[in-house]
Motif scaffolding. Sequence first.
Motif, mmCIF file in Angstrom:
data_model
loop_
_atom_site.group_PDB
_atom_site.id
_atom_site.type_symbol
_atom_site.label_atom_id
_atom_site.label_comp_id
_atom_site.label_asym_id
_atom_site.label_seq_id
_atom_site.Cartn_x
_atom_site.Cartn_y
_atom_site.Cartn_z
ATOM 1 N N GLY A 66 0.792 -1.220 0.000
ATOM 2 C CA GLY A 66 0.000 0.000 0.000
ATOM 3 C C GLY A 66 0.825 1.270 0.000
ATOM 4 N N ARG A 67 2.133 1.136 0.257
ATOM 5 C CA ARG A 67 2.996 2.311 0.322
ATOM 6 C C ARG A 67 4.030 2.335 -0.803
ATOM 7 N NH1 ARG A 67 6.375 2.985 4.362
ATOM 8 N NH2 ARG A 67 6.530 0.777 4.984
ATOM 9 N N ILE A 68 4.290 1.190 -1.386
ATOM 10 C CA ILE A 68 5.302 1.145 -2.437
ATOM 11 C C ILE A 68 4.733 0.497 -3.692
ATOM 12 C CG2 ILE A 68 7.131 0.982 -0.716
ATOM 13 C CD1 ILE A 68 7.616 -1.884 -1.770
ATOM 14 N N THR A 69 5.337 0.821 -4.828
ATOM 15 C CA THR A 69 4.933 0.244 -6.102
ATOM 16 C C THR A 69 6.179 -0.113 -6.900
ATOM 17 O OG1 THR A 69 2.944 1.637 -6.173
ATOM 18 C CG2 THR A 69 3.635 0.587 -8.226
ATOM 19 N N ILE A 70 6.240 -1.373 -7.315
ATOM 20 C CA ILE A 70 7.336 -1.819 -8.167
ATOM 21 C C ILE A 70 6.877 -1.751 -9.622
ATOM 22 C CG2 ILE A 70 6.681 -4.262 -8.014
ATOM 23 C CD1 ILE A 70 9.681 -4.951 -8.046
ATOM 24 N N SER A 71 7.786 -1.351 -10.497
ATOM 25 C CA SER A 71 7.461 -1.299 -11.921
ATOM 26 C C SER A 71 8.737 -1.533 -12.720
ATOM 27 C CB SER A 71 6.837 0.049 -12.286
ATOM 28 O OG SER A 71 7.765 1.111 -12.081
ATOM 29 N N ASP A 73 10.536 -0.979 -16.830
ATOM 30 C CA ASP A 73 10.484 -0.463 -18.193
ATOM 31 C C ASP A 73 11.412 -1.347 -19.015
ATOM 32 O OD1 ASP A 73 10.777 0.884 -20.602
ATOM 33 O OD2 ASP A 73 10.766 2.857 -19.669
ATOM 34 N N ASN A 74 10.829 -2.316 -19.687
ATOM 35 C CA ASN A 74 11.646 -3.275 -20.434
ATOM 36 C C ASN A 74 12.387 -2.628 -21.603
ATOM 37 O OD1 ASN A 74 10.973 -5.359 -18.692
ATOM 38 N ND2 ASN A 74 9.319 -6.141 -20.015
ATOM 39 N N ALA A 75 11.845 -1.536 -22.136
ATOM 40 C CA ALA A 75 12.517 -0.845 -23.232
ATOM 41 C C ALA A 75 13.808 -0.180 -22.763
ATOM 42 C CB ALA A 75 11.585 0.190 -23.842
ATOM 43 N N LYS A 76 13.844 0.196 -21.483
ATOM 44 C CA LYS A 76 15.027 0.873 -20.933
ATOM 45 C C LYS A 76 15.837 -0.010 -19.995
ATOM 46 C CE LYS A 76 12.931 5.487 -21.200
ATOM 47 N NZ LYS A 76 12.527 6.701 -20.438
ATOM 48 N N ASN A 77 15.438 -1.274 -19.864
ATOM 49 C CA ASN A 77 16.126 -2.195 -18.947
ATOM 50 C C ASN A 77 16.241 -1.596 -17.545
ATOM 51 O OD1 ASN A 77 16.420 -3.881 -21.113
ATOM 52 N ND2 ASN A 77 18.632 -4.056 -20.991
ATOM 53 N N THR A 78 15.126 -1.076 -17.060
ATOM 54 C CA THR A 78 15.129 -0.394 -15.778
ATOM 55 C C THR A 78 14.031 -0.917 -14.873
ATOM 56 O OG1 THR A 78 16.020 1.625 -16.786
ATOM 57 C CG2 THR A 78 14.980 1.843 -14.637
ATOM 58 N N LEU A 79 14.396 -1.120 -13.622
ATOM 59 C CA LEU A 79 13.466 -1.515 -12.576
ATOM 60 C C LEU A 79 13.297 -0.316 -11.642
ATOM 61 C CD1 LEU A 79 11.946 -3.982 -11.220
ATOM 62 C CD2 LEU A 79 13.998 -4.196 -9.783
ATOM 63 N N ASN A 80 12.060 -0.067 -11.232
ATOM 64 C CA ASN A 80 11.782 1.087 -10.380
ATOM 65 C C ASN A 80 11.066 0.684 -9.102
ATOM 66 O OD1 ASN A 80 12.672 3.136 -12.389
ATOM 67 N ND2 ASN A 80 10.913 2.371 -13.536
ATOM 68 N N LEU A 81 11.197 1.531 -8.085
ATOM 69 C CA LEU A 81 10.473 1.325 -6.839
ATOM 70 C C LEU A 81 10.033 2.693 -6.330
ATOM 71 C CD1 LEU A 81 9.664 -0.972 -4.831
ATOM 72 C CD2 LEU A 81 11.574 -0.187 -3.416
ATOM 73 N N GLN A 82 8.742 2.955 -6.390
ATOM 74 C CA GLN A 82 8.187 4.195 -5.870
ATOM 75 C C GLN A 82 7.775 3.952 -4.423
ATOM 76 O OE1 GLN A 82 7.862 7.321 -7.298
ATOM 77 N NE2 GLN A 82 7.198 7.942 -5.245
ATOM 78 N N MET A 83 8.342 4.740 -3.521
ATOM 79 C CA MET A 83 8.074 4.564 -2.099
ATOM 80 C C MET A 83 7.433 5.828 -1.547
ATOM 81 S SD MET A 83 11.443 2.510 -0.799
ATOM 82 C CE MET A 83 12.554 3.904 -0.969
ATOM 83 N N ASN A 84 6.268 5.668 -0.967
ATOM 84 C CA ASN A 84 5.524 6.791 -0.389
ATOM 85 C C ASN A 84 5.285 6.538 1.096
ATOM 86 O OD1 ASN A 84 5.270 7.941 -3.023
ATOM 87 N ND2 ASN A 84 3.478 6.639 -3.389
ATOM 88 N N SER A 85 4.891 7.587 1.799
ATOM 89 C CA SER A 85 4.571 7.476 3.236
ATOM 90 C C SER A 85 5.678 6.755 3.985
ATOM 91 C CB SER A 85 3.232 6.750 3.412
ATOM 92 O OG SER A 85 2.196 7.416 2.723
#
Length: 125
Positions: A66-71, A73-85
Amino acid sequence: QVQLVESGGGSVQPGGSLRLSCAASGFIFESTAMGWFRQAPGKEREGIACIGWGSVWTDYADSVKGRITISRDNAKNTLNLQMNSLKPEDTAIYYCAARDGYSGGTLNPRDYMHWGQGTQVTVSS
Protein backbone atom coordinates in the motif's frame (compact mmCIF):
# COMPACT_ATOMS: atom_id res chain seq x y z
CA GLN A 1 28.60 -9.67 -17.43
CA VAL A 2 25.48 -8.99 -15.37
CA GLN A 3 25.32 -5.52 -13.87
CA LEU A 4 22.66 -4.01 -11.64
CA VAL A 5 23.14 -0.42 -10.55
CA GLU A 6 20.74 1.18 -8.08
CA SER A 7 20.17 4.90 -7.75
CA GLY A 8 17.75 7.29 -6.10
CA GLY A 9 18.46 6.66 -2.45
CA GLY A 10 18.88 9.45 0.06
CA SER A 11 17.53 11.02 3.21
CA VAL A 12 13.90 11.92 3.64
CA GLN A 13 11.59 12.92 6.46
CA PRO A 14 8.86 10.58 7.70
CA GLY A 15 5.89 10.72 5.37
CA GLY A 16 8.08 11.59 2.42
CA SER A 17 8.65 9.80 -0.86
CA LEU A 18 11.56 8.40 -2.83
CA ARG A 19 11.87 6.71 -6.18
CA LEU A 20 14.58 4.13 -6.61
CA SER A 21 15.80 2.91 -9.97
CA CYS A 22 17.93 -0.02 -11.02
CA ALA A 23 19.72 -0.06 -14.37
CA ALA A 24 20.22 -3.60 -15.64
CA SER A 25 22.58 -5.00 -18.26
CA GLY A 26 24.26 -8.23 -19.28
CA PHE A 27 21.15 -10.41 -19.41
CA ILE A 28 17.76 -10.54 -21.09
CA PHE A 29 15.97 -8.13 -18.79
CA GLU A 30 12.54 -8.35 -20.42
CA SER A 31 12.18 -12.05 -19.65
CA THR A 32 13.67 -12.01 -16.15
CA ALA A 33 11.84 -11.67 -12.85
CA MET A 34 13.18 -8.88 -10.65
CA GLY A 35 12.94 -7.94 -7.02
CA TRP A 36 13.70 -5.23 -4.49
CA PHE A 37 15.18 -6.12 -1.15
CA ARG A 38 16.42 -4.21 1.85
CA GLN A 39 18.71 -4.78 4.78
CA ALA A 40 18.75 -2.73 7.94
CA PRO A 41 21.71 -2.80 10.36
CA GLY A 42 21.70 -5.99 12.38
CA LYS A 43 18.84 -7.50 10.42
CA GLU A 44 18.55 -10.07 7.69
CA ARG A 45 17.96 -9.06 4.11
CA GLU A 46 14.23 -9.06 3.37
CA GLY A 47 12.27 -9.05 0.16
CA ILE A 48 9.85 -6.17 -0.18
CA ALA A 49 8.65 -6.34 -3.78
CA CYS A 50 8.99 -8.48 -6.87
CA ILE A 51 7.71 -8.37 -10.41
CA GLY A 52 7.35 -10.91 -13.17
CA TRP A 53 8.70 -10.44 -16.66
CA GLY A 54 5.49 -9.07 -18.10
CA SER A 55 4.68 -6.67 -15.25
CA VAL A 56 1.29 -8.32 -14.83
CA TRP A 57 2.26 -10.12 -11.66
CA THR A 58 3.66 -8.36 -8.60
CA ASP A 59 3.99 -9.20 -4.93
CA TYR A 60 4.75 -7.11 -1.86
CA ALA A 61 5.77 -7.70 1.71
CA ASP A 62 3.06 -6.89 4.23
CA SER A 63 5.32 -4.29 5.82
CA VAL A 64 5.26 -2.10 2.71
CA LYS A 65 2.00 -3.07 1.00
CA GLY A 66 0.00 0.00 0.00
CA ARG A 67 3.00 2.31 0.32
CA ILE A 68 5.30 1.14 -2.44
CA THR A 69 4.93 0.24 -6.10
CA ILE A 70 7.34 -1.82 -8.17
CA SER A 71 7.46 -1.30 -11.92
CA ARG A 72 9.71 -2.05 -14.84
CA ASP A 73 10.48 -0.46 -18.19
CA ASN A 74 11.65 -3.27 -20.43
CA ALA A 75 12.52 -0.85 -23.23
CA LYS A 76 15.03 0.87 -20.93
CA ASN A 77 16.13 -2.19 -18.95
CA THR A 78 15.13 -0.39 -15.78
CA LEU A 79 13.47 -1.52 -12.58
CA ASN A 80 11.78 1.09 -10.38
CA LEU A 81 10.47 1.32 -6.84
CA GLN A 82 8.19 4.20 -5.87
CA MET A 83 8.07 4.56 -2.10
CA ASN A 84 5.52 6.79 -0.39
CA SER A 85 4.57 7.48 3.24
CA LEU A 86 8.04 6.48 4.34
CA LYS A 87 8.62 5.56 7.97
CA PRO A 88 11.79 5.51 10.08
CA GLU A 89 11.65 1.71 10.03
CA ASP A 90 12.09 1.83 6.26
CA THR A 91 15.67 2.96 6.82
CA ALA A 92 17.94 0.38 5.18
CA ILE A 93 20.18 -0.33 2.24
CA TYR A 94 17.98 -1.18 -0.73
CA TYR A 95 19.07 -3.69 -3.35
CA CYS A 96 17.67 -4.77 -6.67
CA ALA A 97 18.14 -8.35 -7.77
CA ALA A 98 17.59 -10.47 -10.85
CA ARG A 99 16.19 -13.99 -10.90
CA ASP A 100 17.94 -14.99 -14.08
CA GLY A 101 16.24 -17.80 -15.94
CA TYR A 102 12.89 -17.31 -14.25
CA SER A 103 9.86 -15.34 -15.38
CA GLY A 104 8.21 -15.24 -11.95
CA GLY A 105 9.52 -13.49 -8.87
CA THR A 106 9.62 -14.34 -5.19
CA LEU A 107 10.40 -12.41 -2.01
CA ASN A 108 13.05 -14.94 -0.94
CA PRO A 109 16.57 -13.52 -1.37
CA ARG A 110 17.95 -17.04 -1.89
CA ASP A 111 16.04 -17.30 -5.18
CA TYR A 112 18.01 -14.47 -6.79
CA MET A 113 21.31 -14.88 -8.58
CA HIS A 114 22.45 -11.36 -9.27
CA TRP A 115 22.55 -8.32 -7.01
CA GLY A 116 23.32 -4.65 -7.21
CA GLN A 117 25.59 -2.83 -4.82
CA GLY A 118 22.73 -1.19 -2.94
CA THR A 119 21.58 2.35 -2.23
CA GLN A 120 21.03 3.83 1.21
CA VAL A 121 17.60 5.08 2.25
CA THR A 122 17.36 7.00 5.51
CA VAL A 123 14.05 8.15 6.95
CA SER A 124 14.51 10.52 9.83
CA SER A 125 13.20 13.80 11.17
